[in-house]
Design a protein around this motif. Sequence first.
Motif, PDB file in Angstrom:
ATOM      1  N   TYR A 171       2.140   8.511  -2.743  1.00 13.42           N
ATOM      2  CA  TYR A 171       2.894   7.451  -2.470  1.00 13.42           C
ATOM      3  C   TYR A 171       2.504   5.527  -2.884  1.00 13.42           C
ATOM      4  O   TYR A 171       1.124   6.033  -3.266  1.00 13.42           O
ATOM      5  CB  TYR A 171       2.402   7.668  -0.993  1.00 13.42           C
ATOM      6  N   LYS A 172       3.016   4.963  -2.426  1.00 12.61           N
ATOM      7  CA  LYS A 172       2.557   3.739  -4.074  1.00 12.61           C
ATOM      8  C   LYS A 172       2.021   2.618  -2.520  1.00 12.61           C
ATOM      9  O   LYS A 172       2.630   2.486  -1.240  1.00 12.61           O
ATOM     10  CB  LYS A 172       3.116   2.795  -4.316  1.00 12.61           C
ATOM     11  N   ILE A 173       0.367   2.600  -2.810  1.00  7.51           N
ATOM     12  CA  ILE A 173      -0.250   2.044  -2.243  1.00  7.51           C
ATOM     13  C   ILE A 173      -0.672   0.079  -3.068  1.00  7.51           C
ATOM     14  O   ILE A 173      -1.370   0.246  -3.618  1.00  7.51           O
ATOM     15  CB  ILE A 173      -1.508   2.088  -1.665  1.00  7.51           C
ATOM     16  N   LEU A 174      -0.291  -0.598  -1.952  1.00  6.50           N
ATOM     17  CA  LEU A 174      -0.540  -1.726  -2.627  1.00  6.50           C
ATOM     18  C   LEU A 174      -1.626  -2.606  -1.847  1.00  6.50           C
ATOM     19  O   LEU A 174      -1.683  -2.715  -0.774  1.00  6.50           O
ATOM     20  CB  LEU A 174       0.599  -3.130  -2.730  1.00  6.50           C
ATOM     21  N   LEU A 175      -3.115  -2.654  -2.545  1.00  5.65           N
ATOM     22  CA  LEU A 175      -3.720  -3.373  -2.088  1.00  5.65           C
ATOM     23  C   LEU A 175      -4.619  -4.916  -2.264  1.00  5.65           C
ATOM     24  O   LEU A 175      -4.152  -4.854  -3.647  1.00  5.65           O
ATOM     25  CB  LEU A 175      -4.993  -2.778  -2.678  1.00  5.65           C
ATOM     26  N   VAL A 176      -4.929  -5.745  -1.528  1.00  3.01           N
ATOM     27  CA  VAL A 176      -3.890  -7.059  -2.010  1.00  3.01           C
ATOM     28  C   VAL A 176      -5.588  -7.637  -1.029  1.00  3.01           C
ATOM     29  O   VAL A 176      -5.687  -8.064   0.175  1.00  3.01           O
ATOM     30  CB  VAL A 176      -3.336  -8.353  -1.172  1.00  3.01           C
ATOM     31  N   GLU A 177      -6.792  -7.368  -2.191  1.00  2.00           N
ATOM     32  CA  GLU A 177      -7.825  -7.981  -1.629  1.00  2.00           C
ATOM     33  C   GLU A 177      -8.300  -8.890  -2.561  1.00  2.00           C
ATOM     34  O   GLU A 177      -8.992  -8.628  -3.762  1.00  2.00           O
ATOM     35  CB  GLU A 177      -8.269  -6.790  -1.162  1.00  2.00           C
ATOM     36  N   ASP A 178      -9.707 -10.043  -3.030  1.00  2.00           N
ATOM     37  CA  ASP A 178      -9.947 -10.662  -3.323  1.00  2.00           C
ATOM     38  C   ASP A 178     -11.163 -10.850  -4.096  1.00  2.00           C
ATOM     39  O   ASP A 178     -12.307 -10.638  -4.755  1.00  2.00           O
ATOM     40  CB  ASP A 178     -10.274 -12.328  -3.703  1.00  2.00           C
ATOM     41  N   ASP A 179     -11.922  -9.435  -2.854  1.00  2.00           N
ATOM     42  CA  ASP A 179     -13.470  -9.034  -2.934  1.00  2.00           C
ATOM     43  C   ASP A 179     -13.400  -7.674  -3.870  1.00  2.00           C
ATOM     44  O   ASP A 179     -12.907  -6.819  -3.841  1.00  2.00           O
ATOM     45  CB  ASP A 179     -14.082  -8.423  -2.044  1.00  2.00           C
ATOM     46  N   ILE A 180     -13.726  -8.700  -5.254  1.00  2.00           N
ATOM     47  CA  ILE A 180     -13.388  -6.765  -6.477  1.00  2.00           C
ATOM     48  C   ILE A 180     -14.150  -5.320  -5.927  1.00  2.00           C
ATOM     49  O   ILE A 180     -14.054  -4.243  -5.956  1.00  2.00           O
ATOM     50  CB  ILE A 180     -13.574  -7.384  -7.249  1.00  2.00           C
ATOM     51  N   LYS A 181     -15.517  -5.879  -5.804  1.00  2.00           N
ATOM     52  CA  LYS A 181     -16.505  -4.666  -5.374  1.00  2.00           C
ATOM     53  C   LYS A 181     -15.706  -3.971  -4.393  1.00  2.00           C
ATOM     54  O   LYS A 181     -15.385  -2.987  -4.578  1.00  2.00           O
ATOM     55  CB  LYS A 181     -17.832  -5.108  -4.776  1.00  2.00           C
ATOM     56  N   LEU A 182     -15.715  -4.520  -2.708  1.00  2.00           N
ATOM     57  CA  LEU A 182     -14.527  -3.396  -2.287  1.00  2.00           C
ATOM     58  C   LEU A 182     -13.043  -3.319  -2.701  1.00  2.00           C
ATOM     59  O   LEU A 182     -13.132  -2.014  -1.852  1.00  2.00           O
ATOM     60  CB  LEU A 182     -14.628  -4.889  -0.726  1.00  2.00           C
ATOM     61  N   ALA A 183     -12.336  -3.593  -3.561  1.00  2.87           N
ATOM     62  CA  ALA A 183     -11.051  -3.465  -3.863  1.00  2.87           C
ATOM     63  C   ALA A 183     -11.216  -2.279  -4.270  1.00  2.87           C
ATOM     64  O   ALA A 183     -10.705  -1.203  -5.017  1.00  2.87           O
ATOM     65  CB  ALA A 183     -10.915  -4.488  -4.369  1.00  2.87           C
ATOM     66  N   ASP A 184     -12.452  -2.123  -6.004  1.00  2.00           N
ATOM     67  CA  ASP A 184     -12.876  -0.789  -6.753  1.00  2.00           C
ATOM     68  C   ASP A 184     -12.941   0.551  -5.713  1.00  2.00           C
ATOM     69  O   ASP A 184     -12.491   0.812  -5.860  1.00  2.00           O
ATOM     70  CB  ASP A 184     -13.734  -1.781  -7.407  1.00  2.00           C
ATOM     71  N   MET A 185     -13.973   0.465  -4.416  1.00  2.21           N
ATOM     72  CA  MET A 185     -14.786   1.111  -3.808  1.00  2.21           C
ATOM     73  C   MET A 185     -13.221   1.561  -2.829  1.00  2.21           C
ATOM     74  O   MET A 185     -12.815   3.149  -3.014  1.00  2.21           O
ATOM     75  CB  MET A 185     -15.169   0.629  -2.962  1.00  2.21           C
ATOM     76  N   ILE A 186     -12.243   0.859  -2.249  1.00  4.82           N
ATOM     77  CA  ILE A 186     -11.108   1.252  -1.701  1.00  4.82           C
ATOM     78  C   ILE A 186     -10.455   2.316  -2.474  1.00  4.82           C
ATOM     79  O   ILE A 186      -9.296   3.111  -2.299  1.00  4.82           O
ATOM     80  CB  ILE A 186     -10.513   0.471  -0.633  1.00  4.82           C
ATOM     81  N   CYS A 187     -10.325   1.775  -3.843  1.00  2.19           N
ATOM     82  CA  CYS A 187      -9.126   2.100  -4.729  1.00  2.19           C
ATOM     83  C   CYS A 187      -9.789   3.471  -5.371  1.00  2.19           C
ATOM     84  O   CYS A 187      -8.373   4.671  -5.150  1.00  2.19           O
ATOM     85  CB  CYS A 187      -8.385   1.328  -5.918  1.00  2.19           C
ATOM     86  N   SER A 188     -10.902   3.098  -5.616  1.00  4.68           N
ATOM     87  CA  SER A 188     -11.297   4.722  -5.571  1.00  4.68           C
ATOM     88  C   SER A 188     -11.308   5.431  -4.701  1.00  4.68           C
ATOM     89  O   SER A 188     -10.750   6.794  -5.442  1.00  4.68           O
ATOM     90  CB  SER A 188     -12.592   4.693  -6.426  1.00  4.68           C
ATOM     91  N   PHE A 189     -11.504   5.512  -3.874  1.00  5.13           N
ATOM     92  CA  PHE A 189     -11.374   6.424  -2.258  1.00  5.13           C
ATOM     93  C   PHE A 189      -9.704   6.554  -2.695  1.00  5.13           C
ATOM     94  O   PHE A 189     -10.070   7.644  -1.871  1.00  5.13           O
ATOM     95  CB  PHE A 189     -12.202   5.972  -1.759  1.00  5.13           C
ATOM     96  N   LEU A 190      -9.153   5.964  -2.288  1.00  4.23           N
ATOM     97  CA  LEU A 190      -7.409   6.124  -1.959  1.00  4.23           C
ATOM     98  C   LEU A 190      -7.096   7.386  -3.558  1.00  4.23           C
ATOM     99  O   LEU A 190      -6.575   8.064  -3.176  1.00  4.23           O
ATOM    100  CB  LEU A 190      -6.976   5.020  -2.055  1.00  4.23           C
ATOM    101  N   ALA A 191      -7.681   6.808  -4.455  1.00  2.00           N
ATOM    102  CA  ALA A 191      -7.065   7.326  -5.003  1.00  2.00           C
ATOM    103  C   ALA A 191      -7.391   9.148  -5.543  1.00  2.00           C
ATOM    104  O   ALA A 191      -6.306  10.065  -6.022  1.00  2.00           O
ATOM    105  CB  ALA A 191      -7.307   6.751  -7.030  1.00  2.00           C
ATOM    106  N   LYS A 192      -8.665   9.386  -4.999  1.00  2.00           N
ATOM    107  CA  LYS A 192      -9.212  10.287  -4.765  1.00  2.00           C
ATOM    108  C   LYS A 192      -8.513  11.222  -3.837  1.00  2.00           C
ATOM    109  O   LYS A 192      -9.544  12.805  -3.984  1.00  2.00           O
ATOM    110  CB  LYS A 192     -11.018  10.726  -4.378  1.00  2.00           C
ATOM    111  N   ASN A 193      -8.358  10.489  -3.452  1.00  2.00           N
ATOM    112  CA  ASN A 193      -7.338  10.973  -2.071  1.00  2.00           C
ATOM    113  C   ASN A 193      -5.501  10.776  -2.190  1.00  2.00           C
ATOM    114  O   ASN A 193      -5.144  11.921  -1.061  1.00  2.00           O
ATOM    115  CB  ASN A 193      -7.486  10.831  -0.546  1.00  2.00           C
ATOM    116  N   GLY A 194      -5.443  11.016  -3.602  1.00  4.55           N
ATOM    117  CA  GLY A 194      -3.983  11.328  -3.467  1.00  4.55           C
ATOM    118  C   GLY A 194      -3.267  10.101  -3.742  1.00  4.55           C
ATOM    119  O   GLY A 194      -1.723  10.092  -3.763  1.00  4.55           O
ATOM    120  N   LEU A 195      -3.776   9.177  -3.649  1.00  6.58           N
ATOM    121  CA  LEU A 195      -2.445   8.099  -3.198  1.00  6.58           C
ATOM    122  C   LEU A 195      -2.626   7.330  -4.294  1.00  6.58           C
ATOM    123  O   LEU A 195      -3.397   7.511  -5.222  1.00  6.58           O
ATOM    124  CB  LEU A 195      -3.344   7.086  -1.783  1.00  6.58           C
ATOM    125  N   GLU A 196      -1.226   6.741  -5.072  1.00  6.53           N
ATOM    126  CA  GLU A 196      -1.132   5.625  -6.083  1.00  6.53           C
ATOM    127  C   GLU A 196      -1.637   4.323  -6.017  1.00  6.53           C
ATOM    128  O   GLU A 196      -0.651   3.601  -4.781  1.00  6.53           O
ATOM    129  CB  GLU A 196      -0.279   5.879  -6.695  1.00  6.53           C
TER     130      GLU A 196
END
Length: 234
Positions: A4-29
């Motif tokens: 399932y595809k998730i689009l994260l629109v977030e300008d805080d790069i550190k926060l965005a990297d954390m969210i992307c990594s966590f969601l990806a580890k849980n099976g989301l693109e």
Amino acid sequence: MDKYKILLVEDDIKLADMICSFLAKNGLEVFHIADGLEALQRVEELKPQLIILDIMLPGLDGLSVCRKLRESFAGVIIMLTALSDDIDEVAGLEMGADGYLGKPIKPRVLLAHVRAHLRRNSLLENESLADETNNRVVTGDLTIDAASRKVFLKDEEIELTSAEFDLLWLLAESKGEIVDRDTLHLKIFRLEYDGMDRNIDIRISRLRKKLGDDSKHPELIKTIRGKGYILASM
């Protein structure tokens, strides 16, 4: 099966990297965009099922992005903000957001909300709310059809978001009976109500507005103080 595809629109790069990594580890693109205007331009290309949208963005603020997205995007929008002002929460939900989470956000809480929204929209399960019930509820001039997921008021179709329909149907299933906030929150988000989350209350307000129900003296969706809500039997 595709992720399932998730689009994260977030300008805080550190926060965005954390969210992307966590969601990806849980099976989301997960796709990340840091600019509001760019997000609008690429939604059609990426075709996400769910968008996580920060309010404070460069290019175009999140509230404006949400409003423009709702002209054509039928998927889920969850808004994030570091602000604690209720006006921003109300504004986001009024513009069509399906959920609202304040920062700092715990990744597991965000994941739980994402999964709940995807599940409710039949993206994580092969059955939908309508398939489970295949029923119709009529009260006064209001008709709620679970099979088609359509709502009619005096034979005129009322446009509801998926989240709004699901909340209305939960009330319709118990027409004439009180449904408490705990039950509504648990069924919609698969999370226990913490006593502070206002998503249900604000969605009720949106439903009343769309159904022409007086917010100060509602006749259709009534608030039972200290208990919950009731869809009136007319």
